[in-house]
Each structure stands twice: as C-alpha cells, then as structure tokens.
Design a protein around this motif. Structure first.
Motif, PDB file in Angstrom:
ATOM      1  N   THR A  78       0.874  -1.179   0.000  1.00  0.00           N
ATOM      2  CA  THR A  78       0.000   0.000   0.000  1.00  0.00           C
ATOM      3  C   THR A  78       0.906   1.222   0.000  1.00  0.00           C
ATOM      4  OG1 THR A  78      -1.680  -1.195   1.276  1.00  0.00           O
ATOM      5  CG2 THR A  78      -1.849   1.202   1.231  1.00  0.00           C
ATOM      6  N   SER A  79       0.734   2.080  -1.003  1.00  0.00           N
ATOM      7  CA  SER A  79       1.645   3.219  -1.192  1.00  0.00           C
ATOM      8  C   SER A  79       1.239   4.412  -0.337  1.00  0.00           C
ATOM      9  CB  SER A  79       1.681   3.606  -2.670  1.00  0.00           C
ATOM     10  OG  SER A  79       2.143   2.515  -3.438  1.00  0.00           O
ATOM     11  N   ALA A  80       1.513   4.332   0.965  1.00  0.00           N
ATOM     12  CA  ALA A  80       1.300   5.454   1.880  1.00  0.00           C
ATOM     13  C   ALA A  80       2.472   5.470   2.849  1.00  0.00           C
ATOM     14  CB  ALA A  80      -0.017   5.288   2.630  1.00  0.00           C
ATOM     15  N   TYR A  81       2.943   6.670   3.213  1.00  0.00           N
ATOM     16  CA  TYR A  81       4.170   6.812   4.001  1.00  0.00           C
ATOM     17  C   TYR A  81       3.958   7.818   5.134  1.00  0.00           C
ATOM     18  CZ  TYR A  81       5.848   4.983  -0.460  1.00  0.00           C
ATOM     19  OH  TYR A  81       6.031   4.225  -1.583  1.00  0.00           O
ATOM     20  N   PRO A  82       3.927   7.409   6.408  1.00  0.00           N
ATOM     21  CA  PRO A  82       3.911   6.007   6.862  1.00  0.00           C
ATOM     22  C   PRO A  82       2.522   5.386   6.683  1.00  0.00           C
ATOM     23  CG  PRO A  82       3.873   7.516   8.739  1.00  0.00           C
ATOM     24  CD  PRO A  82       3.971   8.371   7.500  1.00  0.00           C
ATOM     25  N   LEU A  83       2.487   4.097   6.629  1.00  0.00           N
ATOM     26  CA  LEU A  83       1.265   3.330   6.363  1.00  0.00           C
ATOM     27  C   LEU A  83       0.570   2.975   7.684  1.00  0.00           C
ATOM     28  CD1 LEU A  83      -0.565   1.498   4.597  1.00  0.00           C
ATOM     29  CD2 LEU A  83       1.282  -0.185   4.610  1.00  0.00           C
ATOM     30  N   GLN A  84      -0.739   3.227   7.742  1.00  0.00           N
ATOM     31  CA  GLN A  84      -1.530   2.880   8.934  1.00  0.00           C
ATOM     32  C   GLN A  84      -1.961   1.402   8.863  1.00  0.00           C
ATOM     33  OE1 GLN A  84      -1.736   5.223  11.403  1.00  0.00           O
ATOM     34  NE2 GLN A  84      -0.456   6.351   9.948  1.00  0.00           N
ATOM     35  N   ALA A  85      -2.055   0.781  10.020  1.00  0.00           N
ATOM     36  CA  ALA A  85      -2.369  -0.660  10.070  1.00  0.00           C
ATOM     37  C   ALA A  85      -3.649  -1.003   9.305  1.00  0.00           C
ATOM     38  CB  ALA A  85      -2.477  -1.120  11.524  1.00  0.00           C
ATOM     39  N   GLU A  86      -4.671  -0.131   9.417  1.00  0.00           N
ATOM     40  CA  GLU A  86      -5.965  -0.472   8.784  1.00  0.00           C
ATOM     41  C   GLU A  86      -5.906  -0.413   7.256  1.00  0.00           C
ATOM     42  OE1 GLU A  86      -6.318   3.779  10.513  1.00  0.00           O
ATOM     43  OE2 GLU A  86      -5.396   1.855  11.058  1.00  0.00           O
ATOM     44  N   ASP A  87      -4.802   0.105   6.695  1.00  0.00           N
ATOM     45  CA  ASP A  87      -4.659   0.155   5.232  1.00  0.00           C
ATOM     46  C   ASP A  87      -3.689  -0.892   4.695  1.00  0.00           C
ATOM     47  OD1 ASP A  87      -6.414   2.352   4.908  1.00  0.00           O
ATOM     48  OD2 ASP A  87      -4.827   3.740   5.517  1.00  0.00           O
ATOM     49  N   VAL A  88      -3.180  -1.753   5.566  1.00  0.00           N
ATOM     50  CA  VAL A  88      -2.163  -2.733   5.144  1.00  0.00           C
ATOM     51  C   VAL A  88      -2.784  -3.857   4.298  1.00  0.00           C
ATOM     52  CG1 VAL A  88      -0.546  -4.496   5.963  1.00  0.00           C
ATOM     53  CG2 VAL A  88      -0.609  -2.254   7.073  1.00  0.00           C
ATOM     54  N   ASN A  89      -3.926  -4.387   4.753  1.00  0.00           N
ATOM     55  CA  ASN A  89      -4.619  -5.478   4.041  1.00  0.00           C
ATOM     56  C   ASN A  89      -3.727  -6.686   3.757  1.00  0.00           C
ATOM     57  OD1 ASN A  89      -6.997  -3.985   4.064  1.00  0.00           O
ATOM     58  ND2 ASN A  89      -6.566  -3.026   2.098  1.00  0.00           N
ATOM     59  N   HIS A 109       5.391  -0.115   4.360  1.00  0.00           N
ATOM     60  CA  HIS A 109       5.824   1.243   4.712  1.00  0.00           C
ATOM     61  C   HIS A 109       5.270   1.657   6.077  1.00  0.00           C
ATOM     62  CE1 HIS A 109       5.530   1.286   0.138  1.00  0.00           C
ATOM     63  NE2 HIS A 109       6.800   1.166   0.446  1.00  0.00           N
ATOM     64  N   GLU A 110       4.872   0.654   6.867  1.00  0.00           N
ATOM     65  CA  GLU A 110       4.351   0.943   8.203  1.00  0.00           C
ATOM     66  C   GLU A 110       5.513   1.205   9.171  1.00  0.00           C
ATOM     67  OE1 GLU A 110       5.308  -3.451   8.275  1.00  0.00           O
ATOM     68  OE2 GLU A 110       4.404  -2.087   6.821  1.00  0.00           O
ATOM     69  N   THR A 111       5.186   1.651  10.370  1.00  0.00           N
ATOM     70  CA  THR A 111       6.220   1.773  11.402  1.00  0.00           C
ATOM     71  C   THR A 111       6.218   0.481  12.223  1.00  0.00           C
ATOM     72  OG1 THR A 111       4.597   2.877  12.794  1.00  0.00           O
ATOM     73  CG2 THR A 111       6.084   4.288  11.569  1.00  0.00           C
ATOM     74  N   GLY A 112       7.377   0.162  12.809  1.00  0.00           N
ATOM     75  CA  GLY A 112       7.462  -1.045  13.644  1.00  0.00           C
ATOM     76  C   GLY A 112       7.621  -2.308  12.817  1.00  0.00           C
ATOM     77  N   ILE A 113       7.695  -3.445  13.513  1.00  0.00           N
ATOM     78  CA  ILE A 113       8.010  -4.710  12.830  1.00  0.00           C
ATOM     79  C   ILE A 113       6.876  -5.731  12.843  1.00  0.00           C
ATOM     80  CG2 ILE A 113      10.472  -4.390  13.355  1.00  0.00           C
ATOM     81  CD1 ILE A 113      10.210  -6.780  15.336  1.00  0.00           C
ATOM     82  N   ALA A 114       5.865  -5.543  13.696  1.00  0.00           N
ATOM     83  CA  ALA A 114       4.858  -6.609  13.910  1.00  0.00           C
ATOM     84  C   ALA A 114       4.153  -7.010  12.620  1.00  0.00           C
ATOM     85  CB  ALA A 114       3.829  -6.148  14.950  1.00  0.00           C
TER      86      ALA A 114
END
Length: 318
Positions: free
Chosen positions: A144-155, A176-181
């Motif tokens: 998902t091309s968003a920086y940073p990426l929110q969890a609800e947009d990861v899919n 492009h999310e933050t963190g590793i989970a």
C-alpha cells in the motif's frame, strides 16, 4: 549496516530523471520542508546517485557479501541496471501498470520483484499475463503506497488472495508501516520476499525516513522473521519427541471407577479418566473398551492395562 542486521539484499531506487518525469513535472516549484531544491527537478538531481556511485555501491556490496539492486524508475534506468548486472529487477508500484515498461524489463531475462501499491486485482491479473509468457521468474508483493502506512490500510489478506490467484509464483510483502509486527505477520502468512525502507535516522529531512526502520529495528525484524520461519514447521499434527516428557508426566489413562470383578463386561459407568500410574489405555480408547471382558479383578481407581482385557487388539494409530 544492512548486512550486519541480517538482510539479504540492499535495494536503492534509480531514476534517469528526464525519462521518469516530463519537463513540467521537473520545473514544478517544490517548497516542502523536505525539499533539497527550488523545483522538483533540482530536488531530485540533488538526491540522485550517479552511474559511478552505483558501480561503487555494487562493488562494495559484493565485497561484504550482500546482494545489491535497485528499482528502475523508468526504462532507461532499467537499461543501466541491466548493464550493472543486478541479480534481479525491482518494479516499483508506480510502474506496475506501465505495460510497455513491464514487457521491456521482462525481456531482459532477469528475475523481477513487482510491487502492487495503487493497483487493483484486475491490473495484477493483466501484469501476470504480460510478464509470465516472457519471463516466468517473478513475484508479486502486496503493498500500500502510503508513508507512513496505517495498520488499517495494510490489508495483509491480499497476500492470501494473491497466493490463490497466482499459485505458481512467490508472493511477498513491501511495507511502509512503522514497527516490525505487521511485517512479521506477513511472513507468517507465507510472504517469501520482504521489503522495508531503512534509514540511519528517522528524523532526517525527507518524507520516507519516518516510514523506515532504523538499524536496531531491522535487527529485531530479521531475528523475528528467522524465528517465525523456524516456527512454521510442518503441517503434520502428531505427538512430537519434545512432548514425550509432558505426556509421561501428565498424559491421562483409563482408570476403574469402581471395583470390576474378573469376567465382567466393561460398561462406560465402570470407567473414568485420570493421570494414572502405571500408564494404561489412553483416554481416546475408552469407547473401544466398552463391551470388552476383563480377565482378572481390577480394583477401584486402578489403571486398566492391556493385560487385564481379554483378546485386546491394540489399535494402531494412522
């Protein structure tokens, strides 16, 4: 840094600016706090590595034993990377629906890693149909091309959808999310390629830095992924050697609920299940014992053993 952190490949982005942007786009004023020039062209020219710098980076990567490649951001960049002899081409999301670019890149015959940010499933089917006949050695990354990426947009579920739709190619994840989970979860879902942006300092000027991992986070990510890869294991469910100690100590057996005289036919209300000493029939055998004769007296609370049951044929577990 990347090699020390356990990554397999360092990937940059290569643009030949006059081929990636038209004149108007390069002349556009760029007044953002992230800007390195008055126009977008000046900004990009300031940041772009030269061909010589790329050659130096590739040589250094070889010396330290890590793969080196780049996303070719236009057709001329792909020509340069081909000459540079990269191990695979990365297709950035912005070129995934650029079908002439895909054809030309596929014809080079190198493996391709294709991101799918901003695309639809319909487009990804078209991409597959274009690339597959020319070059079967490619994979898709959910992105998902968003920086940073929110969890609800990861899919992350798109990974499963791609695995079903394209079972003959590997599927991966570009995050492009933050963190590793989330990236670790992608690996647990079967992602075979994982791409993350990396920076030395998230506070640096530039919009990508805050959507990137710092080296200590990359170390944690790689460690977590290697653990998950081990933990995926086998789909066969069975009693494992490592479970034997627990089974010996806590595994239950069929026990006499009441005193059972020699010659009696077992009924369910004569039997119960407890942790027994010695071990006897496992609990799953209790219904098979009903209707069988005992060939000796069994005391209340005594384990029912094979020797005490007439003509007992041990069922072999499949």
């Amino acid at each position: 840094v990347l090699q020390d952190c356990g990554a397999d490949c360092a990937k940059f982005q290569k643009s030949e600016l006059e081929y990636k942007f038209n004149k108007k786009a390069l002349e556009r004023p760029y007044t953002s706090k992230h800007s390195w020039g008055k126009t977008y062209g000046e900004h990009k020219r300031h940041l772009e590595f030269s061909h010589d710098q790329y050659s130096e980076l590739k040589k250094y990567a070889e010396e330290i034993g890590i793969f080196f490649t780049a996303s070719g951001m236009d057709e001329m960049a792909v020509e340069f990377l081909h000459e540079l002899d990269v191990p695979f081409f990365k297709v950035g999301s912005g070129d995934t629906n650029n079908f002439p670019y895909l054809e030309k890149t596929a014809k080079k015959g190198r493996p391709m890693v294709i991101s799918s940010g901003m695309q639809s499933m319909n487009t990804m089917h078209q991409v597959y149909q274009i690339v597959k006949p020319i070059n079967p050695n490619f994979c898709f990354l959910q992105c998902t091309s968003a920086y940073p990426l929110q969890a609800e947009d990861v899919n992350l579920r798109v990974i499963s959808a791609y695995q079903s739709a394209f079972p003959d190619i590997p599927i991966g994840y570009s995050g492009h999310e933050t963190g590793i989970a989330i990236s670790v979860a992608a690996v647990a879902m079967g992602a075979k390629v994982l791409e993350r942006h990396v920076t030395l300092d998230k506070t640096w000027k530039g919009s990508d830095h805050q959507a990137s991992l710092e080296p200590n986070e990359l170390v944690e990510l790689v460690k977590a992924i290697r653990t998950v890869e081990k933990a995926m294991g086998s789909p066969i469910k069975q009693l494992l050697p490592c479970e034997m100690a627990c089974n010996e100590k806590l595994g239950k057996s069929v026990v006499a609920k009441v005193a059972i005289p020699e010659g009696a036919t077992l009924t369910l209300d004569m039997l119960t299940v407890k942790v027994g000493e010695p071990k006897g029939f496992p609990p799953e055998s209790i219904f098979d014992l009903v209707g069988q004769k005992v060939n000796r007296n069994i005391e209340e609370d005594e384990t029912i053993t094979e020797q005490a049951v007439e003509n007992h044929v041990k069922k072999v577990k499949c």
